[in-house]
Scaffold this active site. Structure first.
Site, PDB file in Angstrom:
ATOM      1  N   ASP A  67      26.740 -25.298 -54.279  1.00  0.00           N
ATOM      2  CA  ASP A  67      27.818 -26.245 -54.016  1.00  0.00           C
ATOM      3  C   ASP A  67      27.464 -27.663 -54.441  1.00  0.00           C
ATOM      4  OD1 ASP A  67      25.886 -26.505 -52.038  1.00  0.00           O
ATOM      5  OD2 ASP A  67      27.155 -25.761 -50.429  1.00  0.00           O
ATOM      6  N   HIS A 138      28.785 -21.680 -41.297  1.00  0.00           N
ATOM      7  CA  HIS A 138      29.157 -21.711 -42.713  1.00  0.00           C
ATOM      8  C   HIS A 138      27.974 -21.354 -43.608  1.00  0.00           C
ATOM      9  CE1 HIS A 138      28.139 -26.278 -42.757  1.00  0.00           C
ATOM     10  NE2 HIS A 138      27.257 -25.702 -43.558  1.00  0.00           N
ATOM     11  N   GLU A 143      33.581 -22.944 -44.877  1.00  0.00           N
ATOM     12  CA  GLU A 143      33.724 -23.297 -43.475  1.00  0.00           C
ATOM     13  C   GLU A 143      34.420 -22.164 -42.719  1.00  0.00           C
ATOM     14  OE1 GLU A 143      32.066 -25.687 -42.587  1.00  0.00           O
ATOM     15  OE2 GLU A 143      32.514 -27.603 -43.521  1.00  0.00           O
TER      16      GLU A 143
END
Ligand code: F6R
Length: 263
Positions: A67, A138, A143
């Site tokens: 990410d 998460h 999430e």
């Protein structure tokens, strides 16, 4: 799910590094999925040490990061690009063209996310995905309520994640980017093996929910119960809410005994 409980953070990092090292010795062109955050730092330090002192070679390795924040440039001091440079890439011989991190500032995020998924497939898929876990369960920036089949996309961060990441942005929640590009839960589940790392009491509930709770999008990490090759490597504090600690320790001890008989 295999659960390995180690007395300390340093020891859990060492166990994780040994798994990566052994896989790399078997497959020099290993494809690694990488996480940022405080948890994998010890693993990265151990890999750097193995590279420097034992000559562990990363020259054919490809990496894909989970990410990156949206809206800050790659050279921002708290971007995940900068994190990876500082904690791993600076010190290892992974060719620059083999390192993939989501590009948060590209226009056309949807095309980028599709391209990122395709790049993972083109590389042969991720062999080992390193994961941390948020207090809310998460993985990546998936999430609670994320689809368990989700692919790489933009996600809005929860208040809990914004607060957890605020110390990196001058302790101001308002300064934390509100969105991130993240591999999806489905993308993570496609990895051949997952290593979920967690340390400290603050992660104990998330680990108990992920390992022994119901499989639910409310705890995205719980879907790893469906993954055939996930190893959860945690310290005693992160294991403190688990019900089956004695059993996990027995399984690990038996496995070590079998391995020592093999050698
Ligand atoms: C970071 C990531 C996140 C973190 C998680 C735990 O790339 O994917 O899911 O792993 O937020 O962060 P730390 O390790 O800082 O507690």
């Amino acid at each position: 799910m295999e659960v390995i409980i180690q007395p300390t953070y340093e020891e859990l990092a060492e166990v994780a590094a040994e798994i990566v090292r052994d896989a790399l010795l078997k497959k020099p062109n290993l494809v690694l999925g990488l996480a940022t955050g405080s948890t994998p730092i010890g693993l990265y330090e151990a890999l750097v040490r193995m590279h420097r002192t034992d000559g562990l070679d990363f020259s054919n390795v490809t990496t894909f990061n989970l990410d990156e924040y949206v809206g800050i440039p790659p050279n921002h001091p708290y971007s995940y690009h900068t994190f990876m440079e500082t904690h791993l890439f600076n010190a290892l011989n992974i060719p620059a063209e083999n390192r993939y991190i989501p590009q948060s500032t590209t226009v056309g995020h949807e095309e980028f996310c599709e391209w990122y998924e395709a790049a993972i497939v083109d590389a042969g898929g991720i062999d080992i995905q390193v994961l941390g876990i948020g207090k809310d369960g998460h993985i990546g920036f998936n999430e609670p309520s994320s689809s368990l089949g989700s692919r790489t996309r933009i996600k809005t961060l929860t208040q809990s994640t914004l607060e957890a990441n605020a110390p990196h942005f001058g302790s101001t929640v308002d300064a934390v980017p509100k969105m991130a590009i993240t591999m999806g839960v489905g993308t993570i589940m496609d990895a051949k093996q997952c290593l979920l790392l967690a340390s400290g009491e603050s992660k104990a509930v998330a680990i108990a929910n992920a390992v022994e709770g119901a499989i639910t999008a409310e705890v995205p990490a719980s879907v790893l119960q469906m993954h055939p090759q996930t190893i959860v490597i945690i310290d005693e504090a992160a294991a403190s809410q688990l019900k089956r600690v004695d059993y996990y320790k027995q399984v690990y001890a038996n496995k070590q005994e079998l391995l020592s008989q093999d050698h």
